[in-house]
Design an enzyme around this catalytic site. Structure first.
Site, short mmCIF file in Angstrom:
data_model
loop_
_atom_site.label_atom_id
_atom_site.label_comp_id
_atom_site.label_asym_id
_atom_site.label_seq_id
_atom_site.Cartn_x
_atom_site.Cartn_y
_atom_site.Cartn_z
N HIS A 49 0.82 -1.20 0.00
CA HIS A 49 0.00 0.00 0.00
C HIS A 49 0.86 1.26 0.00
O HIS A 49 2.08 1.19 0.19
CB HIS A 49 -0.95 0.02 1.21
CG HIS A 49 -0.24 0.16 2.52
ND1 HIS A 49 0.23 -0.92 3.23
CD2 HIS A 49 0.08 1.25 3.25
CE1 HIS A 49 0.81 -0.51 4.34
NE2 HIS A 49 0.74 0.82 4.38
N ALA A 50 0.20 2.38 -0.24
CA ALA A 50 0.80 3.71 -0.13
C ALA A 50 -0.16 4.56 0.68
O ALA A 50 -1.31 4.16 0.92
CB ALA A 50 1.02 4.32 -1.51
#
Length: 135
Positions: A49-50
Site C-alpha cells: 500500500h501507499a
C-alpha cells in the site's frame, strides 16, 4: 522519492546500548500512532500500500527485513537490520516489507491516526494517483 534512512542518537557503555529519538527533533512530525509487525511467517510479504498524507518512520528494532519502496517512477530496496537506524517514508510511496528474519520486529511511528481513506491498496490505483498528482 521521499524516503531517507537516518541513524538515531545512541549512547553506549560497558553495560549496553541505548538508542533514543524525540518527536519534533529526530522525527519531523508529531507521533500519533505506534504499531509493530512481528511473527511474520517465512517468505511472507507485508504492506502492499501507499498513503496519500501519512508520514512514517520504520525501525527494525529486532532482526531485519527489507523494504521495497516505489514512487511510481523508480523502485528501491532498503535493508533495515540496525535498531539505531530508521527509515522515513513520506506520502505517495508504495511500500512492501519482506525478507523478515526469524524474530524480527518492525516498529512503525506514524504521523496520523488510522484512517482507511488515506490508504491506496491497489497498485494500479496507486499508479493512477501518482500520474494524476503530477498532471
Amino acid at each position: 522519492m521521499d524516503v531517507k534512512k537516518i541513524e538515531f542518537n545512541q549512547r553506549n557503555n560497558t553495560t549496553g546500548k541505548l538508542t533514543f529519538l524525540e518527536a519534533k527533533r529526530d522525527i519531523p512530525f508529531e507521533i500519533k500512532r505506534i504499531y509493530y509487525v512481528y511473527d511474520v511467517a517465512k517468505g511472507e510479504r507485508r504492506g502492499f500500500h501507499a498513503h496519500k498524507e501519512l508520514e512514517q518512520y520504520l525501525i527494525c528494532i529486532h532482526g531485519g527485513c527489507t523494504i521495497l519502496l516505489d514512487d511510481g517512477l523508480e523502485k528501491e530496496n532498503v535493508l533495515l537490520n540496525n535498531p539505531s537506524e530508521g527509515l522515513y517514508v513520506g506520502p505517495g510511496t508504495w511500500r512492501e516489507m519482506y525478507g523478515f528474519s526469524e524474530g524480527a520486529v518492525l516498529l512503525v511511528l506514524a504521523s496520523e491516526y488510522y484512517d482507511e481513506a488515506d490508504y491506496i491498496r491497489d497498485y494500479s490505483q496507486f499508479k493512477r494517483y501518482i500520474t494524476d498528482k503530477e498532471a
